[in-house]
Design an enzyme around this catalytic site. Structure first.
Site, PDB file in Angstrom:
ATOM      1  N   GLY A 197       0.823  -1.194   0.000  1.00  0.00           N
ATOM      2  CA  GLY A 197       0.000   0.000   0.000  1.00  0.00           C
ATOM      3  C   GLY A 197       0.862   1.251   0.000  1.00  0.00           C
ATOM      4  O   GLY A 197       2.069   1.199   0.249  1.00  0.00           O
ATOM      5  N   CYS A 198       0.212   2.387  -0.259  1.00  0.00           N
ATOM      6  CA  CYS A 198       0.956   3.645  -0.356  1.00  0.00           C
ATOM      7  C   CYS A 198       1.482   4.109   0.991  1.00  0.00           C
ATOM      8  O   CYS A 198       2.675   4.414   1.137  1.00  0.00           O
ATOM      9  CB  CYS A 198       0.086   4.718  -1.006  1.00  0.00           C
ATOM     10  SG  CYS A 198      -1.613   4.812  -0.370  1.00  0.00           S
ATOM     11  N   TYR A 199       0.624   4.168   2.010  1.00  0.00           N
ATOM     12  CA  TYR A 199       1.102   4.564   3.334  1.00  0.00           C
ATOM     13  C   TYR A 199       2.203   3.621   3.829  1.00  0.00           C
ATOM     14  O   TYR A 199       3.256   4.088   4.309  1.00  0.00           O
ATOM     15  CB  TYR A 199      -0.046   4.591   4.349  1.00  0.00           C
ATOM     16  CG  TYR A 199      -1.009   5.743   4.196  1.00  0.00           C
ATOM     17  CD1 TYR A 199      -0.567   7.067   4.233  1.00  0.00           C
ATOM     18  CD2 TYR A 199      -2.377   5.521   4.046  1.00  0.00           C
ATOM     19  CE1 TYR A 199      -1.464   8.122   4.111  1.00  0.00           C
ATOM     20  CE2 TYR A 199      -3.277   6.571   3.929  1.00  0.00           C
ATOM     21  CZ  TYR A 199      -2.812   7.871   3.957  1.00  0.00           C
ATOM     22  OH  TYR A 199      -3.699   8.917   3.840  1.00  0.00           O
TER      23      TYR A 199
END
Length: 394
Positions: A197-199
């Site tokens: 994921g991005c985070y």
């Protein structure tokens, strides 16, 4: 160290023109913290004679369209089919006019895709829909899944955070988590990658080396992250309407964001013990970009200089992770449209604590760019192939 890749973009001091095919020869030398990129024009005849055949599932979303845009610049990957069930029969350029210059097949439903016609698949489908589809795909395919459906090794934890049972538990056992710079050797030999994921990408890249080096305490890690609205996907949602989002900031998923177990899984692996974080994400009125500001307690006797030097050593040979010169604050502007992660370390006013800031483009290094980077590794190509275009600024 020198590497070269073939692109269909022209990179210059003023940016990138996605038109003619180029050969980009990159000499990785730094002067005053700057990265230098050389570009020289080549012809389309230099495209690989036998390209890798690619299928893109979920091409009508943001991550799917970014995969298509990136593959336009890739010398070894050719797209054989694109799926989008609700838009089947349409051209991709009717959905995304910015891709009108590309010679692409029309969108089809997943059920109509001929998986025997491809060598690899990017799966950009929504969370909760991917497990059933991937478990039915031919076992010879290389797959990079951009959803969250295979990121958590513990299937009971998946059920707890995503509200439904895992529908491919046997397949989960062979999945490799695709944090490229951290799990490169495992990714090379993998068949199925769970793209991070991005985070988690923006957080694990700076923290994992420091945790492995025992330079920070495993407790009291506080993370404040901010994302552009594309991180929420392309679906119509009231909270993402212009009048709801513009001229404001709001926190969401407080204490319950679904990326929490993914972040803690990666940090705990690095520590060989359970790490629990305090994480609060915020949605910003920008299209793309992500910044994570991380507050850590340093181990006894450790200084901010030690953190800086450790990160410098950890990433000195990495293409896409760059530790800035001391004192320079990372900005999302400086990674927009690129696969780079910029980071830096600062002393906190509280003795014994440090502040780490990292920035990425949530759609590139936080999603589609890292996915291409991973498939490059899986298929034996230089991992920077098709990804070397610098950020778009201003």
């Amino acid at each position: 160290m020198t590497s070269s890749s073939t692109f269909s973009s022209f990179c210059s001091d003023s940016g990138c023109l996605w038109k003619e095919e180029m050969k980009v020869s990159k000499a990785k030398r730094r002067n005053a913290g700057k990265l230098f990129v050389k570009c020289s024009l080549t012809t389309k005849a230099q495209k690989a004679e036998k390209p890798i055949r690619i299928g893109v599932l979920g091409a009508s979303g943001y991550t799917g369209s970014e995969i298509v845009r990136l593959l336009a610049n890739h010398p070894h990957f050719d797209i054989n089919f694109l799926t989008a069930d609700r838009k089947a029969g349409q051209s991709l350029s009717s959905v995304f006019p910015h891709l009108i210059t590309q010679d692409l097949p029309n969108l089809i439903a997943v059920k109509d895709a001929d998986f025997s016609s491809v060598d690899a698949v990017f799966c950009c489908l929504p969370h909760g829909t991917t497990q059933d589809i991937i478990k039915g795909l031919p076992k010879n395919l290389k797959i990079v899944d951009l959803s969250a459906d295979f990121r958590l090794r513990d299937i009971s934890e998946y059920e707890q955070w995503y509200g439904q049972g895992h529908r491919a538990p046997d397949l989960q056992k062979e999945v490799v988590y695709g944090m490229t710079e951290i799990l490169r050797d495992e990714i090379k030999d993998a068949r199925l990658i769970a793209n991070p994921g991005c985070y988690p990408t923006s957080i694990q890249l700076p923290l994992v080396p420091l945790i492995k080096g025992n330079l920070i305490e495993f407790r009291n890690i506080i993370i404040d992250s901010k994302s552009g609205v594309t991180g929420a996907g392309r679906g119509a949602k009231e909270a993402n309407m212009y009048a709801e989002l513009a001229e404001g900031i709001y926190s969401y998923g407080v204490t319950r964001h679904r990326h929490v177990p993914e972040i803690e899984q990666g940090l705990s692996d690095a520590a060989n013990s359970k790490i629990t974080i305090s994480f609060t994400p915020h949605l910003m009125p920008i299209i793309r970009g992500m910044q994570s500001t991380i507050y850590v307690e340093m181990a006894s006797g450790v200084t901010v200089e030690d953190l800086y030097q450790h990160l410098k050593t950890a990433y000195k040979d990495e293409e896409f992770v760059i530790l800035l010169e001391k004192g320079i604050v990372p900005r999302t502007h400086d990674v927009r449209g690129s696969n780079y992660c910029l980071m830096n370390v600062f002393p906190d006013r509280i003795p014994g604590r440090a502040i780490i800031i990292s920035v990425i483009d949530n759609l590139l290094k936080g999603a589609s760019g890292q996915a291409v980077q991973n498939l490059n590794l899986m298929l034996g190509f230089p991992e920077s192939t098709g990804l070397l275009c610098p950020a778009l600024f201003p």
